[in-house]
Enzyme design. Structure first.
Site, PDB file in Angstrom:
ATOM      1  N   GLU A  14      59.806  15.282  31.216  1.00 44.22           N
ATOM      2  CA  GLU A  14      60.307  16.419  31.300  1.00 44.22           C
ATOM      3  C   GLU A  14      59.104  17.539  30.511  1.00 44.22           C
ATOM      4  OE1 GLU A  14      60.533  19.569  33.186  1.00 44.22           O
ATOM      5  OE2 GLU A  14      62.832  19.431  33.643  1.00 44.22           O
ATOM      6  N   ASP A  15      59.113  18.230  31.004  1.00 50.07           N
ATOM      7  CA  ASP A  15      57.599  19.403  29.857  1.00 50.07           C
ATOM      8  C   ASP A  15      58.382  20.004  28.602  1.00 50.07           C
ATOM      9  OD1 ASP A  15      58.872  21.224  31.749  1.00 50.07           O
ATOM     10  OD2 ASP A  15      57.409  22.479  32.709  1.00 50.07           O
TER      11      ASP A  15
ATOM     12  N   PHE B 217      59.140  31.809  24.752  1.00 48.25           N
ATOM     13  CA  PHE B 217      58.195  31.542  26.192  1.00 48.25           C
ATOM     14  C   PHE B 217      56.852  31.156  26.074  1.00 48.25           C
ATOM     15  CE2 PHE B 217      57.327  31.504  30.977  1.00 48.25           C
ATOM     16  CZ  PHE B 217      58.017  30.589  31.341  1.00 48.25           C
ATOM     17  N   VAL B 218      56.942  29.596  26.362  1.00 43.07           N
ATOM     18  CA  VAL B 218      55.382  29.362  26.331  1.00 43.07           C
ATOM     19  C   VAL B 218      55.063  28.612  27.587  1.00 43.07           C
ATOM     20  CG1 VAL B 218      55.732  28.397  24.101  1.00 43.07           C
ATOM     21  CG2 VAL B 218      56.672  27.282  25.534  1.00 43.07           C
TER      22      VAL B 218
ATOM     23  N   GLY C 187      55.890  21.301  36.749  1.00 41.72           N
ATOM     24  CA  GLY C 187      55.751  21.277  34.845  1.00 41.72           C
ATOM     25  C   GLY C 187      55.299  20.027  34.143  1.00 41.72           C
TER      26      GLY C 187
ATOM     27  N   ASP D 185      54.543  26.985  33.226  1.00 39.56           N
ATOM     28  CA  ASP D 185      53.963  28.227  34.028  1.00 39.56           C
ATOM     29  C   ASP D 185      54.976  29.339  33.465  1.00 39.56           C
ATOM     30  OD1 ASP D 185      55.799  26.799  35.440  1.00 39.56           O
ATOM     31  OD2 ASP D 185      55.898  28.766  36.584  1.00 39.56           O
TER      32      ASP D 185
HETATM   33  P1  IMP Z   1      66.482  24.283  31.648  1.00 38.27           P
HETATM   34  O1  IMP Z   1      67.655  24.452  32.777  1.00 38.27           O
HETATM   35  O2  IMP Z   1      67.347  25.679  30.728  1.00 38.27           O
HETATM   36  O3  IMP Z   1      66.847  22.974  30.590  1.00 38.27           O
HETATM   37  O4  IMP Z   1      65.051  24.660  31.773  1.00 38.27           O
HETATM   38  C1  IMP Z   1      64.509  23.662  32.136  1.00 38.27           C
HETATM   39  C2  IMP Z   1      63.373  24.297  32.813  1.00 38.27           C
HETATM   40  O5  IMP Z   1      63.008  25.462  32.958  1.00 38.27           O
HETATM   41  C3  IMP Z   1      61.982  23.198  32.189  1.00 38.27           C
HETATM   42  O6  IMP Z   1      61.556  22.481  33.040  1.00 38.27           O
HETATM   43  C4  IMP Z   1      60.796  24.319  32.863  1.00 38.27           C
HETATM   44  O7  IMP Z   1      60.382  24.546  33.885  1.00 38.27           O
HETATM   45  C5  IMP Z   1      61.636  26.017  32.176  1.00 38.27           C
HETATM   46  N1  IMP Z   1      61.216  26.330  31.139  1.00 38.27           N
HETATM   47  C6  IMP Z   1      62.073  26.682  29.983  1.00 38.27           C
HETATM   48  N2  IMP Z   1      61.687  27.163  29.100  1.00 38.27           N
HETATM   49  C7  IMP Z   1      60.173  27.747  29.178  1.00 38.27           C
HETATM   50  C8  IMP Z   1      59.215  28.042  28.754  1.00 38.27           C
HETATM   51  O8  IMP Z   1      59.180  28.382  27.247  1.00 38.27           O
HETATM   52  N3  IMP Z   1      58.374  27.963  29.676  1.00 38.27           N
HETATM   53  C9  IMP Z   1      58.051  28.009  30.643  1.00 38.27           C
HETATM   54  N4  IMP Z   1      58.544  27.241  31.254  1.00 38.27           N
HETATM   55  C10 IMP Z   1      60.144  26.946  30.635  1.00 38.27           C
END
Ligand code: IMP
Length: 179
Positions: free
Chosen positions: A98-99, A151-152, A43, A158
């Site tokens: 990070e994205d 969700f973006v 990402g 992606d």
């Molecule tokens: P976390 O462990 O819940 O913080 O998730 C982080 C990861 O989830 C990110 O690196 C993304 O790959 C994915 N993610 C979380 N929210 C989104 C979103 O809105 N769009 C796309 N990917 C997301």
């Protein structure tokens, strides 16, 4: 705009301006130091490519891949290493790129793992943050945009490996992921 998007949340011009601003800030903070940028695949690829070109400090690039959601839009909390770093991080200044940070579970796990390898310092830079969704204590050092709990996709982000190539960050229509 792509048909599967409900709306554009952050247009490419705003992203470019923010990336330049982050680049200046990071360059000032690390002046005279050498930085190891760690791109969290996949990402953060596009963000990393743009951000690196805004840095004026010496920087090396490495990448790491950890599993996040598979094909779902919610974090499972289960984190797996798919690809480790190529370089040793001991004694180095790390910048994890990070994205997006959602629950924070993925990065919490990753940063704890990286700290155990004895870097000199470790900071986190994320393009997007959804602070309302956080489940663990994790504060990024550099944030492009705080966004609501939607969700973006686009600019590297992606859904089921699609939409990464879109130039803007947009809100995906919920019917696309079946909600
Ligand atoms: P976390 O462990 O819940 O913080 O998730 C982080 C990861 O989830 C990110 O690196 C993304 O790959 C994915 N993610 C979380 N929210 C989104 C979103 O809105 N769009 C796309 N990917 C997301």
């Amino acid at each position: 705009m792509h048909n599967d998007l409900e709306s554009i949340l952050i247009a490419k011009e705003a992203i470019a301006a923010k990336v330049a601003e982050l680049g200046q800030q990071i360059s000032a903070d690390y002046e005279g130091e050498e930085l190891l940028a760690i791109c969290v695949l996949k990402g953060a690829i596009i963000f990393t490519a743009d951000l690196l070109r805004q840095l004026t400090v010496d920087v090396s690039l490495d990448s790491i891949s950890i599993s996040s959601y598979g094909h779902s839009t919610r974090s499972s909390g289960v984190v797996r290493f798919l690809k480790d770093l190529d370089e040793s991080v001991e004694g180095r200044h790390l910048l994890v790129i990070e994205d997006i940070i959602d629950t924070g579970l993925t990065l919490k796990y990753l940063t704890e793992n990286l700290w155990s390898r004895k870097p000199k310092s470790l900071k986190i830079c994320t393009l997007l943050d959804k602070p309302s969704r956080r489940q663990v204590d994790l504060k990024p050092d550099y944030v492009g945009f705080n966004i609501p709990d939607r969700f973006v996709v686009g600019y590297g982000l992606d859904y089921a490996e699609r939409y990464r190539q879109l130039p803007d960050v947009g809100i995906l229509r919920p019917e696309v992921y079946g909600e």
